[in-house]
Design a protein around this motif. Structure first.
Motif, mmCIF file in Angstrom:
data_model
loop_
_atom_site.group_PDB
_atom_site.id
_atom_site.type_symbol
_atom_site.label_atom_id
_atom_site.label_comp_id
_atom_site.label_asym_id
_atom_site.label_seq_id
_atom_site.Cartn_x
_atom_site.Cartn_y
_atom_site.Cartn_z
ATOM 1 N N GLY A 65 9.319 -18.636 9.906
ATOM 2 C CA GLY A 65 9.582 -17.885 8.688
ATOM 3 C C GLY A 65 9.534 -16.384 8.813
ATOM 4 O O GLY A 65 9.878 -15.673 7.863
ATOM 5 N N LEU A 66 9.136 -15.860 9.972
ATOM 6 C CA LEU A 66 9.016 -14.407 10.127
ATOM 7 C C LEU A 66 10.358 -13.704 9.951
ATOM 8 O O LEU A 66 10.483 -12.755 9.155
ATOM 9 N N GLU A 67 11.372 -14.143 10.685
ATOM 10 C CA GLU A 67 12.676 -13.480 10.599
ATOM 11 C C GLU A 67 13.218 -13.535 9.176
ATOM 12 O O GLU A 67 13.753 -12.542 8.660
ATOM 13 N N GLN A 68 13.091 -14.678 8.528
ATOM 14 C CA GLN A 68 13.591 -14.829 7.170
ATOM 15 C C GLN A 68 12.868 -13.860 6.227
ATOM 16 O O GLN A 68 13.507 -13.208 5.390
ATOM 17 N N GLU A 69 11.559 -13.741 6.377
ATOM 18 C CA GLU A 69 10.788 -12.857 5.498
ATOM 19 C C GLU A 69 11.200 -11.398 5.654
ATOM 20 O O GLU A 69 11.433 -10.695 4.663
ATOM 21 N N ILE A 70 11.319 -10.941 6.906
ATOM 22 C CA ILE A 70 11.686 -9.545 7.149
ATOM 23 C C ILE A 70 13.136 -9.292 6.749
ATOM 24 O O ILE A 70 13.463 -8.254 6.153
ATOM 25 N N ASN A 71 14.026 -10.230 7.046
ATOM 26 C CA ASN A 71 15.435 -10.061 6.679
ATOM 27 C C ASN A 71 15.613 -9.987 5.172
ATOM 28 O O ASN A 71 16.464 -9.232 4.667
ATOM 29 N N GLN A 72 14.835 -10.769 4.421
ATOM 30 C CA GLN A 72 14.923 -10.718 2.971
ATOM 31 C C GLN A 72 14.466 -9.364 2.437
ATOM 32 O O GLN A 72 15.055 -8.831 1.491
ATOM 33 N N LEU A 73 13.427 -8.804 3.041
ATOM 34 C CA LEU A 73 12.949 -7.489 2.615
ATOM 35 C C LEU A 73 13.990 -6.407 2.876
ATOM 36 O O LEU A 73 14.207 -5.523 2.047
ATOM 37 N N LEU A 74 14.623 -6.451 4.054
ATOM 38 C CA LEU A 74 15.526 -5.386 4.484
ATOM 39 C C LEU A 74 16.977 -5.599 4.038
ATOM 40 O O LEU A 74 17.802 -4.692 4.216
ATOM 41 N N GLN A 78 0.866 -1.178 0.000
ATOM 42 C CA GLN A 78 0.000 0.000 0.000
ATOM 43 C C GLN A 78 0.905 1.231 0.000
ATOM 44 O O GLN A 78 1.529 1.541 1.006
ATOM 45 N N ARG A 79 0.960 1.925 -1.113
ATOM 46 C CA ARG A 79 1.830 3.088 -1.231
ATOM 47 C C ARG A 79 1.098 4.361 -0.840
ATOM 48 O O ARG A 79 -0.069 4.562 -1.199
ATOM 49 N N GLY A 80 1.789 5.234 -0.108
ATOM 50 C CA GLY A 80 1.248 6.528 0.266
ATOM 51 C C GLY A 80 2.262 7.610 -0.008
ATOM 52 O O GLY A 80 3.413 7.328 -0.369
ATOM 53 N N GLU A 81 1.840 8.845 0.175
ATOM 54 C CA GLU A 81 2.735 9.968 -0.099
ATOM 55 C C GLU A 81 3.939 9.966 0.834
ATOM 56 O O GLU A 81 5.070 10.232 0.420
ATOM 57 N N LYS A 82 3.695 9.677 2.118
ATOM 58 C CA LYS A 82 4.772 9.672 3.094
ATOM 59 C C LYS A 82 5.141 8.267 3.560
ATOM 60 O O LYS A 82 6.279 8.022 3.949
ATOM 61 N N ARG A 83 4.168 7.377 3.540
ATOM 62 C CA ARG A 83 4.397 6.047 4.103
ATOM 63 C C ARG A 83 3.944 4.982 3.119
ATOM 64 O O ARG A 83 2.955 5.150 2.408
ATOM 65 N N THR A 84 4.668 3.881 3.129
ATOM 66 C CA THR A 84 4.279 2.700 2.368
ATOM 67 C C THR A 84 4.163 1.540 3.346
ATOM 68 O O THR A 84 5.009 1.383 4.231
ATOM 69 N N PHE A 85 3.102 0.740 3.190
ATOM 70 C CA PHE A 85 2.896 -0.412 4.063
ATOM 71 C C PHE A 85 2.995 -1.699 3.259
ATOM 72 O O PHE A 85 2.441 -1.806 2.162
ATOM 73 N N ILE A 86 3.691 -2.670 3.834
ATOM 74 C CA ILE A 86 3.779 -4.007 3.265
ATOM 75 C C ILE A 86 3.131 -4.978 4.249
ATOM 76 O O ILE A 86 3.503 -5.006 5.429
ATOM 77 N N SER A 87 2.177 -5.747 3.782
ATOM 78 C CA SER A 87 1.510 -6.745 4.627
ATOM 79 C C SER A 87 2.319 -8.033 4.606
ATOM 80 O O SER A 87 2.518 -8.635 3.550
ATOM 81 N N THR A 88 2.801 -8.439 5.762
ATOM 82 C CA THR A 88 3.566 -9.672 5.841
ATOM 83 C C THR A 88 2.615 -10.864 5.867
ATOM 84 O O THR A 88 1.398 -10.717 5.932
ATOM 85 N N SER A 89 3.169 -12.046 5.842
ATOM 86 C CA SER A 89 2.362 -13.275 5.943
ATOM 87 C C SER A 89 2.186 -13.704 7.388
ATOM 88 O O SER A 89 1.786 -14.829 7.661
ATOM 89 N N HIS A 90 2.476 -12.783 8.347
ATOM 90 C CA HIS A 90 2.415 -13.113 9.770
ATOM 91 C C HIS A 90 1.509 -12.161 10.540
ATOM 92 O O HIS A 90 1.768 -11.832 11.699
ATOM 93 N N SER A 91 0.460 -11.676 9.903
ATOM 94 C CA SER A 91 -0.615 -10.909 10.559
ATOM 95 C C SER A 91 -0.183 -9.572 11.144
ATOM 96 O O SER A 91 -0.736 -9.118 12.136
ATOM 97 N N PHE A 92 0.833 -8.941 10.564
ATOM 98 C CA PHE A 92 1.139 -7.554 10.893
ATOM 99 C C PHE A 92 1.786 -6.924 9.667
ATOM 100 O O PHE A 92 2.111 -7.600 8.685
ATOM 101 N N ARG A 93 1.939 -5.609 9.695
ATOM 102 C CA ARG A 93 2.459 -4.885 8.545
ATOM 103 C C ARG A 93 3.817 -4.254 8.854
ATOM 104 O O ARG A 93 4.171 -4.062 10.008
ATOM 105 N N VAL A 94 4.523 -3.915 7.792
ATOM 106 C CA VAL A 94 5.781 -3.184 7.885
ATOM 107 C C VAL A 94 5.576 -1.829 7.229
ATOM 108 O O VAL A 94 5.168 -1.751 6.071
#
Length: 202
Positions: free
Chosen positions: A150-159, A105-121
């Motif tokens: 898989g949470l750590e792996q997913e976030i680490n791959q993104l970052l 979800q892209r915004g002017e100031k913030r972008t949100f990515i929905s993870t597969s673990h029920s929270f967003r980045v």
């Protein structure tokens, strides 16, 4: 840079009071009152509006390089964590998220990515989201409860190649377990939403 987390909570005033005791300042309060969203920012305090039926959409609190937000909810619900990034890093992370099939979800100031673990980045490109970008008071890491591997792996791959600062615990729920702030600024405490705050002073 990891800088932020957000909850929905029925304990809005109690959460503000908790973080105020740790030296955080209220930077904004936005609530729905009489059918419209209004500001209840400082210098107003709770004694000025406690009796009114305000539904707080967001209360933002800051200290150093840490930004914490929360809004009114029927139950405690962990919503997202946030990173300060520049535009080029934003595009790289979004490309990885798109490749992984994650919702963006892209915004002017913030972008949100929905993870597969029920929270967003949240990816925040405006450094004014914190008071002091170079402060020693910063989020070193967050420990997040999840029901699947898989949470750590997913976030680490993104970052990648930057460290995510995220650690995972396999439990029966999705929740923010703890936040580590290395500055020796306070004793270990638990906020009204169950988040353990850990520092070198603990």
């Amino acid at each position: 840079m990891l800088f932020h987390y957000h909850h929905w909570t029925p304990y809005v005033e109690q959460t503000e009071s908790f973080y105020a005791r740790l030296g955080f300042r209220v930077s904004q309060r936005i609530g729905k009152y009489n059918g419209s969203y209004q500001s209840f920012d400082p210098p107003l305090n709770w004694d000025d509006f406690r009796g009114r039926p305000i539904i707080f959409r967001i209360i933002e609190m800051r200290r150093g390089a840490v930004n914490i937000t929360f809004g009114q909810g029927k139950r405690v619900m962990f919503d997202h964590i946030g990173y300060l990034v520049d535009e080029s890093r934003l595009e790289r992370i979004c490309h990885r998220a798109e490749t992984a099939g994650l919702r963006i979800q892209r915004g002017e100031k913030r972008t949100f990515i929905s993870t597969s673990h029920s929270f967003r980045v949240e990816l925040q490109t405006h450094q004014e989201a914190v008071d002091e970008i170079d402060s020693s008071f910063r989020l070193q890491s967050l420990s997040i409860e999840t029901t699947a591997d898989g949470l750590e792996q997913e976030i680490n791959q993104l970052l990648h190649p930057n460290p995510s600062g995220v650690q995972s615990l396999i439990t029966h729920r999705h929740a923010l377990h703890s936040a580590r702030i290395p500055a020796p600024a306070f004793k270990e405490a638990v906020d009204p939403n169950g988040v353990r705050l850990i520092s070198d002073g603990s």
